[in-house]
Design a protein around this motif. Structure first.
Motif, PDB file in Angstrom:
ATOM      1  N   MET A  68      -1.848  13.663  -6.112  1.00  0.00           N
ATOM      2  CA  MET A  68      -0.770  13.231  -5.238  1.00  0.00           C
ATOM      3  C   MET A  68      -1.307  12.223  -4.231  1.00  0.00           C
ATOM      4  O   MET A  68      -2.497  11.975  -4.154  1.00  0.00           O
ATOM      5  N   SER A  69      -0.419  11.640  -3.427  1.00  0.00           N
ATOM      6  CA  SER A  69      -0.838  10.666  -2.414  1.00  0.00           C
ATOM      7  C   SER A  69      -0.615  11.242  -1.032  1.00  0.00           C
ATOM      8  O   SER A  69       0.377  11.916  -0.772  1.00  0.00           O
ATOM      9  N   GLU A  70      -1.558  11.008  -0.151  1.00  0.00           N
ATOM     10  CA  GLU A  70      -1.413  11.402   1.234  1.00  0.00           C
ATOM     11  C   GLU A  70      -1.647  10.175   2.099  1.00  0.00           C
ATOM     12  O   GLU A  70      -2.432   9.296   1.776  1.00  0.00           O
ATOM     13  N   PHE A  71      -0.966  10.133   3.236  1.00  0.00           N
ATOM     14  CA  PHE A  71      -1.157   9.042   4.177  1.00  0.00           C
ATOM     15  C   PHE A  71      -1.936   9.587   5.364  1.00  0.00           C
ATOM     16  O   PHE A  71      -1.470  10.470   6.076  1.00  0.00           O
ATOM     17  N   ASN A  72      -3.142   9.075   5.569  1.00  0.00           N
ATOM     18  CA  ASN A  72      -3.961   9.483   6.689  1.00  0.00           C
ATOM     19  C   ASN A  72      -4.238   8.288   7.582  1.00  0.00           C
ATOM     20  O   ASN A  72      -4.430   7.172   7.109  1.00  0.00           O
TER      21      ASN A  72
ATOM     22  N   GLY B 238      -0.459  -3.623  -5.779  1.00  0.00           N
ATOM     23  CA  GLY B 238      -1.834  -3.156  -5.917  1.00  0.00           C
ATOM     24  C   GLY B 238      -2.827  -4.109  -5.272  1.00  0.00           C
ATOM     25  O   GLY B 238      -3.826  -3.685  -4.667  1.00  0.00           O
ATOM     26  N   LEU B 239      -2.564  -5.397  -5.381  1.00  0.00           N
ATOM     27  CA  LEU B 239      -3.440  -6.389  -4.753  1.00  0.00           C
ATOM     28  C   LEU B 239      -3.395  -6.249  -3.234  1.00  0.00           C
ATOM     29  O   LEU B 239      -4.424  -6.357  -2.558  1.00  0.00           O
TER      30      LEU B 239
ATOM     31  N   PHE C 278     -11.416  -0.582  -9.444  1.00  0.00           N
ATOM     32  CA  PHE C 278     -10.540  -1.426 -10.244  1.00  0.00           C
ATOM     33  C   PHE C 278      -9.160  -0.787 -10.411  1.00  0.00           C
ATOM     34  O   PHE C 278      -8.139  -1.476 -10.436  1.00  0.00           O
ATOM     35  N   SER C 279      -9.113   0.533 -10.504  1.00  0.00           N
ATOM     36  CA  SER C 279      -7.838   1.241 -10.686  1.00  0.00           C
ATOM     37  C   SER C 279      -6.908   1.072  -9.497  1.00  0.00           C
ATOM     38  O   SER C 279      -5.696   1.292  -9.609  1.00  0.00           O
ATOM     39  N   ASP C 280      -7.446   0.657  -8.338  1.00  0.00           N
ATOM     40  CA  ASP C 280      -6.611   0.431  -7.152  1.00  0.00           C
ATOM     41  C   ASP C 280      -5.564  -0.649  -7.412  1.00  0.00           C
ATOM     42  O   ASP C 280      -4.505  -0.655  -6.780  1.00  0.00           O
TER      43      ASP C 280
ATOM     44  N   ILE D 172      -2.105   0.825  -8.277  1.00  0.00           N
ATOM     45  CA  ILE D 172      -1.513   1.879  -7.448  1.00  0.00           C
ATOM     46  C   ILE D 172       0.010   1.781  -7.403  1.00  0.00           C
ATOM     47  O   ILE D 172       0.710   2.781  -7.275  1.00  0.00           O
ATOM     48  N   GLY D 173       0.545   0.577  -7.542  1.00  0.00           N
ATOM     49  CA  GLY D 173       1.998   0.399  -7.505  1.00  0.00           C
ATOM     50  C   GLY D 173       2.720   1.081  -8.655  1.00  0.00           C
ATOM     51  O   GLY D 173       3.929   1.323  -8.577  1.00  0.00           O
TER      52      GLY D 173
END
Length: 243
Positions: free
Chosen positions: A1-5, A100-101, A116-118, A121-122
């Motif tokens: 999952m994604s978290e915003f920190n 992603g960029l 690279f997988s970043d 992310i979109g």
């Protein structure tokens, strides 16, 4: 999952001025150029494949347009309507790559390790809203282009920071559109100058017979990030954790 920190104090933020924003974007772009080139190669390769599938020769079409003296009928070209539809769909599906960029630029700015997988992310984070937003902005731009082209240059600045809002605030498409519009409206002169300058620099690769676009075209995405930093603040770092 994604978290915003909330991320640490590393990372630079430009002033709310066009010169500062563009300078900041240049500094960021130098650090992520390789990823930007990869994104453009994917875009251009996909476009080339679509041309092959539908039998469209863009070089021949440009030559016919020149020889026609302005009387060229686009829609009489065999396969062109289907090609245009497929091209638009491809561009829509590729929009998360641009997000992603922007994510990679933020990681570079905040001195976080980049993977690279970043770049993708979109496709994992807020994917549906990114697609909806891209469709809405395409419709808005198409209407502006239909009004003698010039209006699109005045509309585009209002959409400038929508993608960063979608990514860093996990906003809905309509919320991103509304927030981008409201911030740009209050600072329209700066947004207009920044957007136009960013587009001009992005299109500068045309002078190198089009090949230079691979290097310059993604610059506008970094301008979006730098503009967001200037007017909204440094974004929160997105941390992905496994459950």
């Amino acid at each position: 999952m994604s978290e915003f920190n909330e991320f640490d104090q590393q990372g630079s933020v430009p002033n709310k001025e066009t010169g500062s924003i563009i300078s900041h974007a240049f500094e960021m772009y130098k650090g992520v150029l390789g990823y930007a080139v990869v994104a453009m190669i994917v875009y251009m390769l996909g476009g080339y494949i679509i041309q092959l599938v539908f039998g469209i020769d863009s070089a021949s079409m440009v030559e016919e347009m020149r020889e026609s003296g302005g009387n060229f009928n686009y829609w009489s070209t065999p396969g062109l309507p289907l090609y245009m539809g497929a091209s638009s769909l491809f561009g829509l599906l590729l929009s998360p790559l641009y997000v992603g960029l922007i994510y990679i630029v933020n990681k570079y700015n905040t001195k976080n390790p980049i993977e690279f997988s970043d770049l993708f992310i979109g496709y994992r984070q807020n994917f549906v809203n990114i697609l909806i937003y891209s469709l809405l902005t395409w419709l808005i731009s198409s209407v502006a282009l239909a009004l003698c082209v010039i209006p699109v240059f005045f509309v585009y600045p209002l959409l400038l920071i929508g993608y960063p809002i979608l990514l860093f605030e996990n906003a809905s498409a309509t919320d991103a559109l509304s927030k981008s519009f409201n911030i740009a409206k209050e600072n329209y002169g700066t947004f207009l100058a920044t957007g136009l300058l960013g587009v001009l620099i992005s299109m500068a690769g045309i002078i190198l017979c089009g090949i230079g676009l691979i290097l310059t075209a993604p610059f506008i995405m970094i301008v979006m990030y730098s503009t967001y930093c200037a007017f909204v603040g440094k974004p929160r770092q997105i941390i992905h954790t496994k459950q």
